[in-house]
Write a protein that holds these residues in place. Sequence first.
Motif, PDB file in Angstrom:
ATOM      1  N   ASN A 105       0.601  -0.656   0.376  1.00  0.00           N
ATOM      2  CA  ASN A 105       0.075  -0.178   0.017  1.00  0.00           C
ATOM      3  C   ASN A 105       0.768   0.975  -0.281  1.00  0.00           C
ATOM      4  O   ASN A 105       1.494   1.715   0.697  1.00  0.00           O
ATOM      5  N   LEU A 106       0.846   1.885  -1.078  1.00  0.00           N
ATOM      6  CA  LEU A 106       1.984   3.097  -1.558  1.00  0.00           C
ATOM      7  C   LEU A 106       1.098   4.754  -1.146  1.00  0.00           C
ATOM      8  O   LEU A 106      -0.025   4.657  -2.287  1.00  0.00           O
ATOM      9  N   THR A 107       1.179   5.416  -0.174  1.00  0.00           N
ATOM     10  CA  THR A 107       0.064   6.350  -0.281  1.00  0.00           C
ATOM     11  C   THR A 107       0.524   7.818  -1.520  1.00  0.00           C
ATOM     12  O   THR A 107       1.944   7.701  -1.767  1.00  0.00           O
ATOM     13  N   GLU A 108       0.337   8.758  -1.814  1.00  0.00           N
ATOM     14  CA  GLU A 108       1.269   9.601  -2.548  1.00  0.00           C
ATOM     15  C   GLU A 108       1.407  10.368  -1.329  1.00  0.00           C
ATOM     16  O   GLU A 108       2.491  11.319  -2.392  1.00  0.00           O
ATOM     17  N   THR A 109       1.489  10.232  -0.487  1.00  0.00           N
ATOM     18  CA  THR A 109       2.411  11.130   0.542  1.00  0.00           C
ATOM     19  C   THR A 109       3.763  10.372   0.711  1.00  0.00           C
ATOM     20  O   THR A 109       4.710  10.753   1.894  1.00  0.00           O
ATOM     21  N   GLY A 110       3.831   9.500  -0.307  1.00  0.00           N
ATOM     22  CA  GLY A 110       5.191   8.453  -0.017  1.00  0.00           C
ATOM     23  C   GLY A 110       4.972   6.943   1.304  1.00  0.00           C
ATOM     24  O   GLY A 110       6.350   6.817   1.893  1.00  0.00           O
ATOM     25  N   LYS A 111       3.737   7.177   1.903  1.00  0.00           N
ATOM     26  CA  LYS A 111       3.652   5.590   3.069  1.00  0.00           C
ATOM     27  C   LYS A 111       4.244   5.179   2.708  1.00  0.00           C
ATOM     28  O   LYS A 111       3.074   4.789   1.268  1.00  0.00           O
ATOM     29  N   LEU A 112       4.717   3.879   2.793  1.00  0.00           N
ATOM     30  CA  LEU A 112       4.471   2.646   2.365  1.00  0.00           C
ATOM     31  C   LEU A 112       4.430   1.529   3.371  1.00  0.00           C
ATOM     32  O   LEU A 112       4.522   1.363   4.684  1.00  0.00           O
ATOM     33  N   MET A 113       3.513   0.850   2.996  1.00  0.00           N
ATOM     34  CA  MET A 113       2.694  -0.395   3.879  1.00  0.00           C
ATOM     35  C   MET A 113       2.924  -1.535   3.307  1.00  0.00           C
ATOM     36  O   MET A 113       2.311  -2.279   2.037  1.00  0.00           O
ATOM     37  N   VAL A 114       3.687  -2.958   3.462  1.00  0.00           N
ATOM     38  CA  VAL A 114       3.653  -4.237   2.670  1.00  0.00           C
ATOM     39  C   VAL A 114       2.343  -4.863   3.957  1.00  0.00           C
ATOM     40  O   VAL A 114       2.682  -5.025   5.193  1.00  0.00           O
ATOM     41  N   ARG A 115       2.033  -5.765   2.812  1.00  0.00           N
ATOM     42  CA  ARG A 115       0.653  -6.194   2.905  1.00  0.00           C
ATOM     43  C   ARG A 115       0.904  -7.789   3.419  1.00  0.00           C
ATOM     44  O   ARG A 115       2.263  -8.125   2.742  1.00  0.00           O
ATOM     45  N   GLY A 116       0.276  -8.569   4.472  1.00  0.00           N
ATOM     46  CA  GLY A 116       0.111 -10.101   4.221  1.00  0.00           C
ATOM     47  C   GLY A 116       2.477  -9.913   4.973  1.00  0.00           C
ATOM     48  O   GLY A 116       2.617 -11.162   3.903  1.00  0.00           O
ATOM     49  N   PHE A 117       2.903 -10.121   5.622  1.00  0.00           N
ATOM     50  CA  PHE A 117       4.539  -9.944   5.842  1.00  0.00           C
ATOM     51  C   PHE A 117       4.513 -10.966   6.228  1.00  0.00           C
ATOM     52  O   PHE A 117       4.220 -11.789   6.464  1.00  0.00           O
ATOM     53  N   GLN A 118       5.656 -12.020   5.076  1.00  0.00           N
ATOM     54  CA  GLN A 118       5.678 -13.170   4.756  1.00  0.00           C
ATOM     55  C   GLN A 118       7.680 -13.366   4.609  1.00  0.00           C
ATOM     56  O   GLN A 118       9.102 -12.126   4.278  1.00  0.00           O
ATOM     57  N   LYS A 156      17.050  12.988  -0.345  1.00  0.00           N
ATOM     58  CA  LYS A 156      17.504  12.305   0.644  1.00  0.00           C
ATOM     59  C   LYS A 156      16.965  10.968   0.572  1.00  0.00           C
ATOM     60  O   LYS A 156      15.732  10.902   0.116  1.00  0.00           O
ATOM     61  N   THR A 157      18.428  10.134   1.270  1.00  0.00           N
ATOM     62  CA  THR A 157      17.301   8.876   0.928  1.00  0.00           C
ATOM     63  C   THR A 157      17.756   7.875   2.455  1.00  0.00           C
ATOM     64  O   THR A 157      18.314   7.964   3.067  1.00  0.00           O
ATOM     65  N   TYR A 158      16.203   7.192   2.668  1.00  0.00           N
ATOM     66  CA  TYR A 158      16.049   6.786   4.115  1.00  0.00           C
ATOM     67  C   TYR A 158      15.997   5.065   3.542  1.00  0.00           C
ATOM     68  O   TYR A 158      15.425   4.707   2.340  1.00  0.00           O
ATOM     69  N   LYS A 159      16.599   4.494   4.634  1.00  0.00           N
ATOM     70  CA  LYS A 159      16.752   3.057   4.398  1.00  0.00           C
ATOM     71  C   LYS A 159      16.132   2.062   5.589  1.00  0.00           C
ATOM     72  O   LYS A 159      16.111   2.295   6.707  1.00  0.00           O
ATOM     73  N   PHE A 160      14.924   1.508   4.921  1.00  0.00           N
ATOM     74  CA  PHE A 160      14.435   0.300   6.616  1.00  0.00           C
ATOM     75  C   PHE A 160      14.860  -1.080   6.042  1.00  0.00           C
ATOM     76  O   PHE A 160      14.804  -1.258   5.342  1.00  0.00           O
ATOM     77  N   MET A 161      15.282  -1.547   7.457  1.00  0.00           N
ATOM     78  CA  MET A 161      15.655  -2.643   7.293  1.00  0.00           C
ATOM     79  C   MET A 161      14.552  -3.869   8.431  1.00  0.00           C
ATOM     80  O   MET A 161      14.200  -2.925   9.403  1.00  0.00           O
ATOM     81  N   VAL A 162      14.247  -4.152   7.050  1.00  0.00           N
ATOM     82  CA  VAL A 162      12.430  -4.695   8.125  1.00  0.00           C
ATOM     83  C   VAL A 162      12.791  -6.703   7.377  1.00  0.00           C
ATOM     84  O   VAL A 162      12.935  -6.621   6.931  1.00  0.00           O
ATOM     85  N   TYR A 163      12.389  -6.594   8.877  1.00  0.00           N
ATOM     86  CA  TYR A 163      12.898  -8.625   8.926  1.00  0.00           C
ATOM     87  C   TYR A 163      11.350  -8.871   9.572  1.00  0.00           C
ATOM     88  O   TYR A 163      10.798  -8.076  10.091  1.00  0.00           O
ATOM     89  N   ALA A 164      10.947  -9.931   9.464  1.00  0.00           N
ATOM     90  CA  ALA A 164       9.684 -11.162   9.558  1.00  0.00           C
ATOM     91  C   ALA A 164      10.446 -11.376  11.040  1.00  0.00           C
ATOM     92  O   ALA A 164      11.175 -11.824  11.454  1.00  0.00           O
ATOM     93  N   TYR A 165       9.587 -11.338  11.708  1.00  0.00           N
ATOM     94  CA  TYR A 165       9.944 -12.645  13.308  1.00  0.00           C
ATOM     95  C   TYR A 165       8.647 -13.161  12.944  1.00  0.00           C
ATOM     96  O   TYR A 165       7.308 -12.922  12.589  1.00  0.00           O
ATOM     97  N   ARG A 166       9.134 -14.666  14.037  1.00  0.00           N
ATOM     98  CA  ARG A 166       7.743 -15.012  14.580  1.00  0.00           C
ATOM     99  C   ARG A 166       7.698 -14.791  16.656  1.00  0.00           C
ATOM    100  O   ARG A 166       9.165 -14.684  17.152  1.00  0.00           O
ATOM    101  N   GLU A 167       6.942 -15.011  17.126  1.00  0.00           N
ATOM    102  CA  GLU A 167       7.143 -15.826  18.410  1.00  0.00           C
ATOM    103  C   GLU A 167       8.081 -16.886  19.020  1.00  0.00           C
ATOM    104  O   GLU A 167       7.406 -18.113  18.175  1.00  0.00           O
ATOM    105  N   PRO A 168       7.825 -17.289  19.855  1.00  0.00           N
ATOM    106  CA  PRO A 168       9.071 -18.185  20.517  1.00  0.00           C
ATOM    107  C   PRO A 168       7.663 -19.002  20.245  1.00  0.00           C
ATOM    108  O   PRO A 168       6.197 -18.622  21.099  1.00  0.00           O
ATOM    109  N   ASP A 169       7.866 -20.782  19.730  1.00  0.00           N
ATOM    110  CA  ASP A 169       7.209 -21.362  21.109  1.00  0.00           C
ATOM    111  C   ASP A 169       7.413 -22.100  22.034  1.00  0.00           C
ATOM    112  O   ASP A 169       8.465 -22.510  22.757  1.00  0.00           O
ATOM    113  N   TYR A 170       6.162 -22.006  22.735  1.00  0.00           N
ATOM    114  CA  TYR A 170       6.658 -21.804  24.487  1.00  0.00           C
ATOM    115  C   TYR A 170       6.516 -23.445  24.873  1.00  0.00           C
ATOM    116  O   TYR A 170       6.040 -24.320  24.236  1.00  0.00           O
ATOM    117  N   THR A 171       7.615 -24.423  25.688  1.00  0.00           N
ATOM    118  CA  THR A 171       7.178 -25.550  26.557  1.00  0.00           C
ATOM    119  C   THR A 171       7.813 -25.040  27.980  1.00  0.00           C
ATOM    120  O   THR A 171       8.419 -24.197  28.256  1.00  0.00           O
TER     121      THR A 171
END
Length: 348
Positions: free
Chosen positions: A107-120, A148-163
């Motif tokens: 989802n890329l808005t006209e004001t430069g905002k970015l959302m990534v859907r259903g992140f994998q 101007k250049t902006y860099k975002f490092m985006v990482y997928a994560y999960r919650e740990p499985d509990y035992t």
Amino acid sequence: MQAGGWGPRPALGRACLLPLGVLLSALLALTQVEAAIDGEQYSVKVIKKNYIYGNIKHQVNIYVKVYTNSPFLVCMDLALSQKEVIDPNYLWIGPNGKTLKGQSYVNLTETGKLMVRGFQESMSGSYTCTLSYKTINTDIQEEREKFKTYKFMVYAYREPDYTYQISVRFTTKECRLAANGQFFEELKKILNDLISDLTCHVIEPSYKCHVIKIPKHGLLDELFVTFQVNPFAPGWEAVCRQISYDCEDVTNRRVQEARDLIEEFFHKQTYVLKHEFRNVPAIHYIDHSFEVTRIDSCRPGFGKNDDTHNDCASCCVVCDPGTYSPNNEVRCRICTSIRIKHYGAKSC
């Protein structure tokens, strides 16, 4: 969301005391017979709503839970966003080096905002935005274009499985008592029955008998019982298939409920012994001996790294290129045999 197929939480009260009474009665008969656990500048800054601003001095690290939408990444730093910007243009480039404009998963808005859907996990990596805009000097009628250049490092994560690792102690008449083993087998059966409706089960159960010297009481024989409460009893996969997203939140909640049920079960034993038995069985629970420690594990392709991902230290973060995780270990391994170029590798 409540998944179908899960049984209601078992009621403890009298229902919990009845199997305990049966257990203790059986044990009493048996024993009678036998007696006979930096980087502030790199922190993710959510300024308002669901917006994360860029920083021209360093990259911004962001962690997005798998199958959820990312926050909005703003192609602008906070200071500039408070000023008037003339003729702004935004160019977003994804981890594959291609422009993100027109991609169905963003989802890329006209004001430069970015959302990534259903992140994998495959979407992890560097998201770079170049902002171009104009400055106008009205005194000399001069226009200048700035970048101007902006860099975002985006990482997928999960919650740990509990035992949960649980240990309890019981007194016994003597370590050589044959009823010790029979008691242990009966205890395992009762605990598994107690948590079976939560598709949890007891794994790696064991016990040892030790002679304990207690001040002013001489020598006592005690059983040290340990086991783990695990959320992956047979049938858990069928329940997870009814959920459109990864069900780790559900399994973690269920195993926490199972832990609570077992803790309450043992805490009630003292009451049962005092109020329902005239003669205390030779094998019985030692009050306040219950101890529990949570053990985390990560799904294949994910791992924990307090140094690299200190902003999400408790998360299972997608394995970086060059690393992999083939099983439920907590850390990603370094692959030396081949060059892994993608995130979330499960083999080397």
